[in-house]
Motif scaffolding. Structure first.
Motif, short mmCIF file in Angstrom:
data_model
loop_
_atom_site.label_atom_id
_atom_site.label_comp_id
_atom_site.label_asym_id
_atom_site.label_seq_id
_atom_site.Cartn_x
_atom_site.Cartn_y
_atom_site.Cartn_z
N ALA A 127 0.87 -1.18 0.00
CA ALA A 127 0.00 0.00 0.00
C ALA A 127 0.90 1.23 0.00
O ALA A 127 1.80 1.34 0.84
CB ALA A 127 -0.91 0.00 1.22
N PHE A 128 0.69 2.12 -0.93
CA PHE A 128 1.54 3.30 -1.07
C PHE A 128 0.70 4.56 -0.99
O PHE A 128 -0.50 4.54 -1.29
CB PHE A 128 2.29 3.25 -2.41
CG PHE A 128 3.10 2.01 -2.59
CD1 PHE A 128 4.39 1.92 -2.11
CD2 PHE A 128 2.57 0.89 -3.24
CE1 PHE A 128 5.14 0.76 -2.26
CE2 PHE A 128 3.30 -0.26 -3.41
CZ PHE A 128 4.58 -0.34 -2.91
N ARG A 129 1.34 5.63 -0.59
CA ARG A 129 0.62 6.91 -0.53
C ARG A 129 1.61 8.05 -0.74
O ARG A 129 2.83 7.89 -0.57
CB ARG A 129 -0.09 7.07 0.80
CG ARG A 129 0.81 7.26 2.01
CD ARG A 129 0.00 7.49 3.27
NE ARG A 129 0.82 7.81 4.43
CZ ARG A 129 1.35 6.92 5.25
NH1 ARG A 129 1.16 5.63 5.02
NH2 ARG A 129 2.06 7.31 6.28
N CYS A 130 1.07 9.18 -1.09
CA CYS A 130 1.91 10.36 -1.29
C CYS A 130 2.43 10.85 0.05
O CYS A 130 1.68 10.96 1.03
CB CYS A 130 1.10 11.46 -1.98
SG CYS A 130 2.03 13.00 -2.21
N SER A 131 3.71 11.17 0.10
CA SER A 131 4.29 11.67 1.35
C SER A 131 3.94 13.13 1.59
O SER A 131 4.18 13.64 2.68
CB SER A 131 5.82 11.51 1.32
OG SER A 131 6.39 12.23 0.24
N ARG A 132 3.34 13.77 0.60
CA ARG A 132 2.98 15.18 0.74
C ARG A 132 1.49 15.36 1.04
O ARG A 132 1.12 16.03 2.00
CB ARG A 132 3.34 15.95 -0.53
CG ARG A 132 3.09 17.45 -0.46
CD ARG A 132 3.47 18.10 -1.79
NE ARG A 132 4.90 17.94 -2.07
CZ ARG A 132 5.44 18.10 -3.28
NH1 ARG A 132 4.68 18.43 -4.31
NH2 ARG A 132 6.73 17.94 -3.45
N CYS A 133 0.62 14.74 0.24
CA CYS A 133 -0.82 14.95 0.41
C CYS A 133 -1.56 13.71 0.93
O CYS A 133 -2.76 13.77 1.16
CB CYS A 133 -1.45 15.40 -0.91
SG CYS A 133 -1.56 14.12 -2.18
N SER A 134 -0.83 12.60 1.10
CA SER A 134 -1.37 11.35 1.65
C SER A 134 -2.35 10.62 0.72
O SER A 134 -2.97 9.63 1.12
CB SER A 134 -2.05 11.58 3.01
OG SER A 134 -1.12 12.06 3.94
N ARG A 135 -2.48 11.05 -0.51
CA ARG A 135 -3.36 10.37 -1.46
C ARG A 135 -2.83 8.96 -1.74
O ARG A 135 -1.64 8.78 -2.00
CB ARG A 135 -3.43 11.17 -2.76
CG ARG A 135 -4.31 10.54 -3.85
CD ARG A 135 -4.18 11.36 -5.15
NE ARG A 135 -4.93 10.76 -6.24
CZ ARG A 135 -6.19 11.06 -6.53
NH1 ARG A 135 -6.82 11.97 -5.81
NH2 ARG A 135 -6.79 10.48 -7.54
N PRO A 136 -3.69 7.94 -1.70
CA PRO A 136 -3.23 6.59 -2.03
C PRO A 136 -2.69 6.52 -3.45
O PRO A 136 -3.22 7.18 -4.36
CB PRO A 136 -4.49 5.74 -1.88
CG PRO A 136 -5.37 6.51 -0.96
CD PRO A 136 -5.10 7.96 -1.26
N TYR A 137 -1.64 5.75 -3.63
CA TYR A 137 -1.04 5.57 -4.94
C TYR A 137 -1.28 4.13 -5.36
O TYR A 137 -0.81 3.20 -4.70
CB TYR A 137 0.45 5.88 -4.89
CG TYR A 137 1.16 5.79 -6.22
CD1 TYR A 137 1.07 6.82 -7.14
CD2 TYR A 137 1.92 4.66 -6.55
CE1 TYR A 137 1.72 6.75 -8.37
CE2 TYR A 137 2.57 4.57 -7.77
CZ TYR A 137 2.47 5.61 -8.68
OH TYR A 137 3.12 5.53 -9.89
N THR A 138 -2.00 3.93 -6.46
CA THR A 138 -2.41 2.58 -6.85
C THR A 138 -1.77 2.11 -8.14
O THR A 138 -2.10 1.02 -8.63
CB THR A 138 -3.94 2.52 -6.99
OG1 THR A 138 -4.37 3.49 -7.96
CG2 THR A 138 -4.62 2.81 -5.65
N GLN A 139 -0.86 2.90 -8.70
CA GLN A 139 -0.18 2.46 -9.92
C GLN A 139 0.84 1.37 -9.60
O GLN A 139 1.34 1.28 -8.47
CB GLN A 139 0.52 3.66 -10.57
CG GLN A 139 -0.39 4.80 -10.95
CD GLN A 139 -1.42 4.40 -11.99
OE1 GLN A 139 -1.12 3.65 -12.91
NE2 GLN A 139 -2.64 4.88 -11.83
#
Length: 253
Positions: A127-139
């Motif tokens: 599970a990944f997320r942006c370190s700036r805005c916390s949006r999940p990253y699903t790519q």
């Protein structure tokens, strides 16, 4: 050939009668599938680094490419492993009981083993997320070798900030939702299994106390004694891959 120790009838009875089972798992569970424990992962090209120094917000701020490369290496290692018989037993147990897994592990072996209710206390490698805005990253992420050259983390689709692993680093709080769900799972169960964990890392190590205070049976599955051992209803000094299938098989409709 060494005979596997017998499981006491009293424990088999607990397993056969339990309708709501909560299983707290730690590194020992994944180690039986060949996943290196946190500090054991510091081998080969990463041996020169201190694991605790890489798994911090400060390390990320200082050198995100280095930290990302380390986690991509671990991501790659986990993808090469398979769920063991213990993981699969917990997944299969769901057909006859309500089974919830609370894990300190950041791999996906429980999910691949068939468990549908898994709470990751320490986050997940997958599970990944942006370190700036916390949006999940699903790519998809690239974890292919070689891993000895720092690679730049991908950019967030929303704000272009660097994407970070969705794990809990030293100095960070546990995610609220998994923690609260884990507490409820322990409060509501009628059997707590504590599998392959040292029972040293808090707050996860405090969860069995909730069961103890409510009179819920606690069965430890661990080849070694832990600080929790003296507080358990029973302790099975048997590997999880051997013990859990026998416990799950006791529960029949």
């Amino acid at each position: 050939m060494t005979n596997t120790p017998a499981i006491p009838t009293s424990v088999l009875t607990l397993a056969s009668e339990a309708q709501r089972v909560t299983v707290l798992t730690g590194a020992g569970m994944s180690a039986e599938s060949g996943v290196p424990t946190f500090r054991d992962a510091q081998t080969g090209l990463w041996a020169r680094y201190d694991a605790t120094a890489l798994a911090t917000p400060e390390a990320w701020e200082r050198d995100p490419a280095l930290v990302w490369s380390w986690y991509m290496w671990r991501h790659h290692l986990v993808r090469q492993t398979e769920p063991n018989a213990g993981h699969k037993a917990l997944g299969g147990w769901e057909t006859t009981a309500s089974v919830t897994v609370v894990t300190q592990n950041i791999d996906d072996l429980h999910e691949r083993g068939g468990s549908s209710r898994v709470h990751h206390l320490h986050g997940s490698l997958f599970a990944f997320r942006c370190s700036r805005c916390s949006r999940p990253y699903t790519q998809p992420v690239d974890d292919t070798p070689p891993h000895d050259t720092p690679r730049k983390p991908p950019a967030c689709d929303e704000c272009a900030g660097p994407v970070r692993p969705g794990v809990v680093w030293f100095g960070e709080m546990l995610p609220n939702s998994p923690w609260e769900a884990s507490v409820r799972a322990v409060q509501d169960c009628d059997l707590l299994l504590v599998v392959g964990t040292s029972s040293l890392v808090y707050p996860a190590a405090g969860l069995p106390r909730i069961a103890q205070d409510r009179g819920i049976p606690i069965v430890e599955v661990n080849t070694e004694e832990t600080p929790l051992s003296t507080q358990c209803t029973a302790c099975l000094r048997i590997p999880a891959a051997s013990a859990l299938p026998r416990l799950a098989d006791m529960h029949v409709t």
